[in-house]
Write a protein that holds these residues in place. Structure first.
Motif, PDB file in Angstrom:
ATOM      1  N   LYS A 283       0.858  -1.033   0.237  1.00 54.63           N
ATOM      2  CA  LYS A 283       0.068  -0.083   0.054  1.00 54.63           C
ATOM      3  C   LYS A 283       0.876   1.288  -0.065  1.00 54.63           C
ATOM      4  N   LEU A 286       2.504   1.850  -3.156  1.00 60.42           N
ATOM      5  CA  LEU A 286       1.604   2.261  -4.184  1.00 60.42           C
ATOM      6  C   LEU A 286       0.763   3.534  -4.030  1.00 60.42           C
ATOM      7  N   ILE A 287       1.358   4.254  -3.020  1.00 65.71           N
ATOM      8  CA  ILE A 287       0.584   5.223  -2.579  1.00 65.71           C
ATOM      9  C   ILE A 287       0.466   6.387  -3.664  1.00 65.71           C
ATOM     10  N   ASP A 288       1.410   6.614  -4.334  1.00 68.77           N
ATOM     11  CA  ASP A 288       1.407   7.855  -5.910  1.00 68.77           C
ATOM     12  C   ASP A 288       0.433   7.328  -6.815  1.00 68.77           C
ATOM     13  N   ILE A 289       0.224   5.774  -6.858  1.00 69.45           N
ATOM     14  CA  ILE A 289      -0.302   5.314  -7.882  1.00 69.45           C
ATOM     15  C   ILE A 289      -1.724   5.269  -7.707  1.00 69.45           C
ATOM     16  N   TYR A 290      -2.026   4.575  -6.691  1.00 69.67           N
ATOM     17  CA  TYR A 290      -3.412   4.329  -6.066  1.00 69.67           C
ATOM     18  C   TYR A 290      -3.391   4.184  -4.772  1.00 69.67           C
ATOM     19  N   LYS A 291      -4.287   5.202  -4.026  1.00 66.70           N
ATOM     20  CA  LYS A 291      -4.472   5.013  -2.617  1.00 66.70           C
ATOM     21  C   LYS A 291      -5.496   3.993  -2.165  1.00 66.70           C
ATOM     22  N   ILE A 292      -4.956   2.879  -1.458  1.00 68.70           N
ATOM     23  CA  ILE A 292      -6.120   2.158  -1.005  1.00 68.70           C
ATOM     24  C   ILE A 292      -6.950   2.778   0.089  1.00 68.70           C
TER      25      ILE A 292
END
Length: 340
Positions: A283, A286-292
Motif C-alpha cells: 500500500k 503504491l501510494i502515489d499510483i493508487y491510494k487504497i
C-alpha cells in the motif's frame, strides 16, 4: 504536517495517559508481587479495549461527527476510521510481541508473580520509545515524501521474513544481545524477589530479572521499528498515529496474561501478521499510483487475522521442541521467602 491534534487535544490525551499509568502503578504497588489470574487479565483487557473505543467515540464527536456540516462529519468519520484501523493493526502486532515476551519468561523461568513488574517497565519504555519514533517519523515524512517508499519496502521485507520465521523456535542461547549482556554484567545465579540487583558473597550483581528487562527493552525497539511504519501507511496524522499506538500498548500487560496460555492455539497468527505487513508495505509503495482506502485496509486486516485465528483452532500445530521452563540459564532459582 497537518494534524487534527489541537493543543487542547494533546493536553487531554497526555493527562489521560499519565493518570492511566499512575492508576496502573498504584494498583500494582498495592497488590504486590502476585500471579495474575485469567479472570483479572480478562477484566483489565476489556477495560482497556472499552476505554480505547470511548476515546474513538470522543474523537469522532470532537472533530465534528454530530455536526450539521457535511465536511466536518466526513472528516470525523475518516479520522475515527483511521484510529480504529491503526489500533487494530498495532494490537495485532502486539500479540506477536506478547508471544516473544512469553518465550523470554519461559527461557529465564521468571516466576509468574514477578512478570507483572517486568511488563510494566517494558510498557513504559515502549511508550517513550514510540512517541520519539513517531515524532521523528512524522517529521521525516513531512520533509521527504520518498521516505514512504523506504517504509513500504521495509515492511515488505519484514513481512516476508516473518512468514519464513513463523513456527521456528528462536535460538536464545546464541542471541547477540544476550551474549553482550552476559559479557558486561555480573549476573547472580538466583532471583531475589523483584530486585534488579543483589549481593552475592559481598559482590553486587544483576539479577536474572534485570537481564529479562533489558531483553524486553530490545524487543520493544525491534517491534517499534516494525509497527511505526505500518501505522504511517494508514495515516500520517501524528495525533492519530500516536494515540492508536498508545492505546494499543496500554492494554499490553493485561493482554499478555490473558493470552499467555493460548499461544499454542494461535500458532498460525504469525502468518496472518506477515500477510498484513506485506499488504501494508505494498500500500505504501503504491501510494502515489493508487491510494487504497482506509476501510479496505481495515477490512483486509480484520479478515486476515480472523481467518488465521480460525485456522489455528482447526489445524493442530506441528510437533517441535519447545524450551522447557525452569531451566534457569544462570543456574538461578527463586529464593524462598525465608531466604530473602
Amino acid at each position: 504536517m497537518q494534524s487534527i491534534g489541537s493543543p487542547l487535544m494533546w493536553s487531554l490525551f497526555a493527562a489521560f495517559v499519565l493518570v492511566a499509568l499512575l492508576v496502573d502503578f498504584f494498583a500494582m504497588s498495592k497488590q504486590g508481587a502476585h500471579r495474575v489470574s485469567t479472570k483479572e487479565a480478562a477484566i483489565w483487557s476489556l477495560i482497556w479495549v472499552g476505554v480505547s473505543f470511548v476515546f474513538m467515540g470522543w474523537l469522532w464527536w470532537y472533530v465534528g461527527g454530530t455536526s450539521t456540516d457535511e465536511a466536518a462529519r466526513t472528516l470525523a468519520n475518516g479520522k475515527a476510521l483511521e484510529f480504529l484501523t491503526g489500533y487494530l493493526i498495532e494490537k495485532a502486532l502486539a500479540v506477536d510481541n506478547i508471544f516473544v515476551f512469553l518465550m523470554l519468561f519461559t527461557y529465564f523461568a521468571v516466576p509468574a508473580e514477578f512478570q507483572k513488574r517486568v511488563l510494566m517497565i517494558g510498557i513504559l519504555g515502549a511508550l517513550v520509545l514510540r512517541a520519539v519514533m513517531i515524532l521523528v517519523g512524522a517529521w521525516l515524512i513531512a520533509q521527504f515524501h520518498w521516505i514512504l517508499y523506504v517504509f513500504g519496502a521495509f515492511l515488505l521485507f519484514t513481512g516476508i521474513k516473518m512468514w519464513w520465521a513463523a513456527g521456528q523456535e528462536p535460538d536464545l542461547d546464541n542471541n547477540p544481545a544476550l551474549k553482550w549482556i552476559r559479557g558486561h554484567f555480573k549476573i547472580a545465579p538466583d532471583y531475589d524477589g523483584e530486585k534488579l540487583f543483589t549481593m552475592v558473597n559481598g559482590v553486587k550483581m544483576a539479577t536474572p530479572l534485570l537481564v529479562v528487562m533489558l531483553l524486553i527493552g530490545i524487543v520493544d525497539i525491534v517491534f517499534a521499528v516494525d509497527s511505526i511504519p505500518a501505522i504511517f501507511a494508514i495515516t500520517t496524522d501524528p495525533f492519530i498515529v500516536l494515540t492508536s499506538n498508545v492505546f494499543a500498548i496500554l492494554g499490553l500487560r493485561a493482554m499478555y496474561f490473558l493470552l499467555a496460555n493460548m499461544h499454542e492455539r494461535f500458532h498460525l497468527l504469525s502468518y496472518g501478521l506477515a500477510i498484513v505487513l506485506v499488504f501494508i508495505g505494498a500500500k505504501m509503495l503504491l501510494i502515489d499510483i493508487y491510494k487504497i482506502p482506509v476501510a479496505v485496509s481495515l477490512g483486509f486486516t480484520a479478515v486476515t487475522l480472523a481467518v488465521t485465528m480460525i485456522l489455528s483452532l482447526k489445524i493442530p500445530p506441528k510437533g517441535g521442541k519447545q524450551h522447557e521452563g525452569g531451566a534457569y540459564p544462570f543456574g538461578a532459582k527463586p529464593k524462598s521467602e525465608d531466604q530473602r
